[in-house]
Design a protein around this motif. Sequence first.
Motif, PDB file in Angstrom:
ATOM      1  N   ILE A  68       0.769  -1.284   0.010  1.00  0.00           N
ATOM      2  CA  ILE A  68      -0.166   0.041  -0.163  1.00  0.00           C
ATOM      3  C   ILE A  68       0.778   1.354  -0.072  1.00  0.00           C
ATOM      4  CG2 ILE A  68      -2.124  -1.022   1.131  1.00  0.00           C
ATOM      5  CD1 ILE A  68      -1.013  -0.089   3.839  1.00  0.00           C
ATOM      6  N   GLY A  69       2.069   1.150  -0.109  1.00  0.00           N
ATOM      7  CA  GLY A  69       3.120   2.297  -0.120  1.00  0.00           C
ATOM      8  C   GLY A  69       4.527   2.068   0.300  1.00  0.00           C
ATOM      9  N   SER A  70       5.294   2.958   0.313  1.00  0.00           N
ATOM     10  CA  SER A  70       6.582   2.673   0.795  1.00  0.00           C
ATOM     11  C   SER A  70       7.127   3.921   1.296  1.00  0.00           C
ATOM     12  CB  SER A  70       7.638   2.250  -0.318  1.00  0.00           C
ATOM     13  OG  SER A  70       7.540   2.992  -1.451  1.00  0.00           O
ATOM     14  N   GLU A  76       4.399  -0.355   5.739  1.00  0.00           N
ATOM     15  CA  GLU A  76       3.214  -0.085   6.207  1.00  0.00           C
ATOM     16  C   GLU A  76       3.220   0.600   7.419  1.00  0.00           C
ATOM     17  OE1 GLU A  76       1.804  -4.076   6.642  1.00  0.00           O
ATOM     18  OE2 GLU A  76       3.530  -4.679   7.807  1.00  0.00           O
ATOM     19  N   LEU A  77       2.300   1.272   8.121  1.00  0.00           N
ATOM     20  CA  LEU A  77       2.283   1.980   9.256  1.00  0.00           C
ATOM     21  C   LEU A  77       3.344   1.036  10.503  1.00  0.00           C
ATOM     22  CD1 LEU A  77       1.278   4.461  10.630  1.00  0.00           C
ATOM     23  CD2 LEU A  77      -0.825   3.021  11.662  1.00  0.00           C
ATOM     24  N   SER A  78       3.985   1.833  10.974  1.00  0.00           N
ATOM     25  CA  SER A  78       4.979   0.922  11.869  1.00  0.00           C
ATOM     26  C   SER A  78       5.378   1.981  13.071  1.00  0.00           C
ATOM     27  CB  SER A  78       6.248   0.499  10.947  1.00  0.00           C
ATOM     28  OG  SER A  78       5.895  -0.292  10.099  1.00  0.00           O
ATOM     29  N   ILE A  94       5.817   5.703  11.813  1.00  0.00           N
ATOM     30  CA  ILE A  94       6.161   6.082  10.585  1.00  0.00           C
ATOM     31  C   ILE A  94       4.945   5.798   9.656  1.00  0.00           C
ATOM     32  CG2 ILE A  94       7.676   5.413   8.773  1.00  0.00           C
ATOM     33  CD1 ILE A  94       9.634   4.820  10.904  1.00  0.00           C
ATOM     34  N   ASN A  95       4.415   6.424   8.675  1.00  0.00           N
ATOM     35  CA  ASN A  95       3.291   6.310   7.953  1.00  0.00           C
ATOM     36  C   ASN A  95       3.730   6.507   6.525  1.00  0.00           C
ATOM     37  OD1 ASN A  95       0.781   5.921   6.923  1.00  0.00           O
ATOM     38  ND2 ASN A  95       0.325   8.031   7.053  1.00  0.00           N
ATOM     39  N   PRO A  96       3.922   5.368   5.832  1.00  0.00           N
ATOM     40  CA  PRO A  96       4.276   5.088   4.382  1.00  0.00           C
ATOM     41  C   PRO A  96       2.956   5.229   3.475  1.00  0.00           C
ATOM     42  CG  PRO A  96       4.460   3.075   5.176  1.00  0.00           C
ATOM     43  CD  PRO A  96       4.199   3.906   6.384  1.00  0.00           C
ATOM     44  N   GLU A  97       1.709   4.921   4.163  1.00  0.00           N
ATOM     45  CA  GLU A  97       0.415   4.992   3.432  1.00  0.00           C
ATOM     46  C   GLU A  97      -0.115   5.986   2.989  1.00  0.00           C
ATOM     47  OE1 GLU A  97      -1.926   2.339   6.209  1.00  0.00           O
ATOM     48  OE2 GLU A  97      -0.287   1.028   6.753  1.00  0.00           O
ATOM     49  N   PRO A  98      -0.646   5.960   1.920  1.00  0.00           N
ATOM     50  CA  PRO A  98      -1.380   7.151   1.318  1.00  0.00           C
ATOM     51  C   PRO A  98      -2.646   7.713   1.828  1.00  0.00           C
ATOM     52  CG  PRO A  98      -2.172   5.255  -0.117  1.00  0.00           C
ATOM     53  CD  PRO A  98      -1.078   4.815   1.318  1.00  0.00           C
ATOM     54  N   VAL A  99      -2.630   7.771   3.118  1.00  0.00           N
ATOM     55  CA  VAL A  99      -3.707   8.292   3.943  1.00  0.00           C
ATOM     56  C   VAL A  99      -3.334   8.911   5.065  1.00  0.00           C
ATOM     57  CG1 VAL A  99      -5.235   6.410   3.235  1.00  0.00           C
ATOM     58  CG2 VAL A  99      -3.797   5.892   5.058  1.00  0.00           C
ATOM     59  N   ASN A 100      -4.247   9.941   5.550  1.00  0.00           N
ATOM     60  CA  ASN A 100      -3.978  10.471   6.860  1.00  0.00           C
ATOM     61  C   ASN A 100      -4.299   9.473   7.999  1.00  0.00           C
ATOM     62  OD1 ASN A 100      -2.766  12.526   5.707  1.00  0.00           O
ATOM     63  ND2 ASN A 100      -4.634  14.185   5.894  1.00  0.00           N
ATOM     64  N   ILE A 101      -3.965   9.578   9.062  1.00  0.00           N
ATOM     65  CA  ILE A 101      -4.387   8.501  10.163  1.00  0.00           C
ATOM     66  C   ILE A 101      -4.063   9.612  11.576  1.00  0.00           C
ATOM     67  CG2 ILE A 101      -3.583   6.392  11.469  1.00  0.00           C
ATOM     68  CD1 ILE A 101      -1.996   5.479   9.135  1.00  0.00           C
ATOM     69  N   GLU A 125       5.006  10.613   6.603  1.00  0.00           N
ATOM     70  CA  GLU A 125       5.463  11.534   7.691  1.00  0.00           C
ATOM     71  C   GLU A 125       5.892  10.502   8.731  1.00  0.00           C
ATOM     72  OE1 GLU A 125       2.753  15.333   7.144  1.00  0.00           O
ATOM     73  OE2 GLU A 125       2.461  14.018   8.926  1.00  0.00           O
ATOM     74  N   PHE A 126       6.824  10.898   9.623  1.00  0.00           N
ATOM     75  CA  PHE A 126       6.954  10.151  11.092  1.00  0.00           C
ATOM     76  C   PHE A 126       6.834  11.007  12.270  1.00  0.00           C
ATOM     77  CE2 PHE A 126      11.164  11.625   9.648  1.00  0.00           C
ATOM     78  CZ  PHE A 126      11.713  11.990  10.953  1.00  0.00           C
ATOM     79  N   HIS A 127       6.229  10.753  13.357  1.00  0.00           N
ATOM     80  CA  HIS A 127       5.900  11.558  14.322  1.00  0.00           C
ATOM     81  C   HIS A 127       7.049  10.905  15.696  1.00  0.00           C
ATOM     82  CE1 HIS A 127       1.886  13.607  13.202  1.00  0.00           C
ATOM     83  NE2 HIS A 127       2.917  13.726  12.420  1.00  0.00           N
ATOM     84  N   GLU A 128       7.541  11.655  16.158  1.00  0.00           N
ATOM     85  CA  GLU A 128       8.205  11.053  17.679  1.00  0.00           C
ATOM     86  C   GLU A 128       6.981  11.114  18.743  1.00  0.00           C
ATOM     87  OE1 GLU A 128      11.549  12.711  20.732  1.00  0.00           O
ATOM     88  OE2 GLU A 128      11.875  12.627  18.596  1.00  0.00           O
ATOM     89  N   LEU A 129       6.927   9.996  19.115  1.00  0.00           N
ATOM     90  CA  LEU A 129       5.793   9.853  20.229  1.00  0.00           C
ATOM     91  C   LEU A 129       6.178  10.253  21.513  1.00  0.00           C
ATOM     92  CD1 LEU A 129       4.116   6.431  18.931  1.00  0.00           C
ATOM     93  CD2 LEU A 129       3.332   8.859  18.421  1.00  0.00           C
ATOM     94  N   PHE A 130       7.276   9.752  22.010  1.00  0.00           N
ATOM     95  CA  PHE A 130       7.601   9.836  23.502  1.00  0.00           C
ATOM     96  C   PHE A 130       9.147   9.137  23.418  1.00  0.00           C
ATOM     97  CE2 PHE A 130       4.947   6.095  23.159  1.00  0.00           C
ATOM     98  CZ  PHE A 130       5.896   5.096  23.797  1.00  0.00           C
ATOM     99  N   SER A 131       9.900   9.368  24.503  1.00  0.00           N
ATOM    100  CA  SER A 131      10.999   8.729  25.081  1.00  0.00           C
ATOM    101  C   SER A 131      11.031   8.298  26.491  1.00  0.00           C
ATOM    102  CB  SER A 131      12.319   9.827  24.836  1.00  0.00           C
ATOM    103  OG  SER A 131      12.546  10.112  23.368  1.00  0.00           O
ATOM    104  N   LEU A 132      11.564   7.329  26.536  1.00  0.00           N
ATOM    105  CA  LEU A 132      11.750   6.509  27.897  1.00  0.00           C
ATOM    106  C   LEU A 132      13.083   6.111  28.352  1.00  0.00           C
ATOM    107  CD1 LEU A 132       8.208   4.281  27.760  1.00  0.00           C
ATOM    108  CD2 LEU A 132       8.927   6.465  29.109  1.00  0.00           C
ATOM    109  N   ARG A 133      13.323   5.774  29.493  1.00  0.00           N
ATOM    110  CA  ARG A 133      14.651   5.060  29.795  1.00  0.00           C
ATOM    111  C   ARG A 133      14.297   3.664  29.656  1.00  0.00           C
ATOM    112  NH1 ARG A 133      13.232   7.816  34.647  1.00  0.00           N
ATOM    113  NH2 ARG A 133      13.074   5.598  35.689  1.00  0.00           N
ATOM    114  N   VAL A 134      15.572   3.113  29.491  1.00  0.00           N
ATOM    115  CA  VAL A 134      15.572   1.485  29.250  1.00  0.00           C
ATOM    116  C   VAL A 134      14.998   0.881  30.459  1.00  0.00           C
ATOM    117  CG1 VAL A 134      17.110  -0.220  28.871  1.00  0.00           C
ATOM    118  CG2 VAL A 134      17.651   1.933  27.639  1.00  0.00           C
TER     119      VAL A 134
END
Length: 310
Positions: A68-70, A76-78, A94-101, A125-134
């Motif tokens: 569905i995209g690359s 695919e959405l990952s 990460i969204n390679p798909e031809p849609v907004n989500i 597009e790719f969005h940074e969601l959050f960061s956490l300690r290991v």
Amino acid sequence: MIYRIGQRVRLLHQTGEGVITDLIDSKNVEVDLGEDFPLEVHIDDIVPVDNHSKSFYSVKDPNQEKAIGSFGNVFELSLAVTQVEEKELTFKLINPEPVNILYTCYIKHKNKYQGMALGQIGHKEFHELFSLRVDEVQKIKSFYFQLLSFKRGTGHPHAPETIEFPWSKQQLQKPSTRIEAIKQKGWIFSLRKSASELEKALESAKPLLKVEKTPTRREKVIDLHIEELVEKPHQLAPSEMLRIQTKKAEKELSKALEENCGAIVFIHGVGNGTLKKEIITLLRSFTEVQEIHPGNPSKYGNGATRALLE
């Protein structure tokens, strides 16, 4: 002929142009003409309007995986995980798909869900969601996503989706790879797994997560009636009685937390409500107290307060 999702095509045997929204099989595609529903069309009945776009997929080759995209090497959405510092991990969508989500992201730990991120992500597009300690990442039991895909302009609506996949520290023990979409090395996890794949993943993750049945945590009951706390209550002033009762409540609450109790009930009676107010103030001062409710009326009438503990 080579076709791709998102490609604009013209119908040969009837009037109209549209966009390919799905590669159904080796001979048929789905075309959105801007009407209520997309149209299934044979590939011999369409011609491409443009041939200059990237990421083409042949529907004539039955061995070609339906895509569905690359976006780089993401198809695919990952969810991507990268290590920015020695003891910190960053999570990206990460969204390679031809849609907004539209998305919301939760993590589950200690049998509770915690909201972490929400937003809208567009195509490539790719969005940074959050960061956490290991050490915080190692406590995660699963990720839970709510997803709603849509295209701007005329089209047909998509059904909302939810996906939950298990997590364990073993997920990041395999070698990291280069993720071209974000130009970083990391680990990539698909958010488009089928239900059967998720069930298999859940089964395989059980030994890694060491899921065990949690024993029932006991409920502690404390009677704060002054005659239960001192021998000669009639010799005490009201202020002294209140001091003794609140001190007893604080001591028993601390003890209940040390003993990992699931709840504590304070029997304070009805009276003029002064002791009840002091108990509620005390409970709210402890971050380990999750919820505060009246005690079971069948047991205590209106004279008790119950608190759930973390």
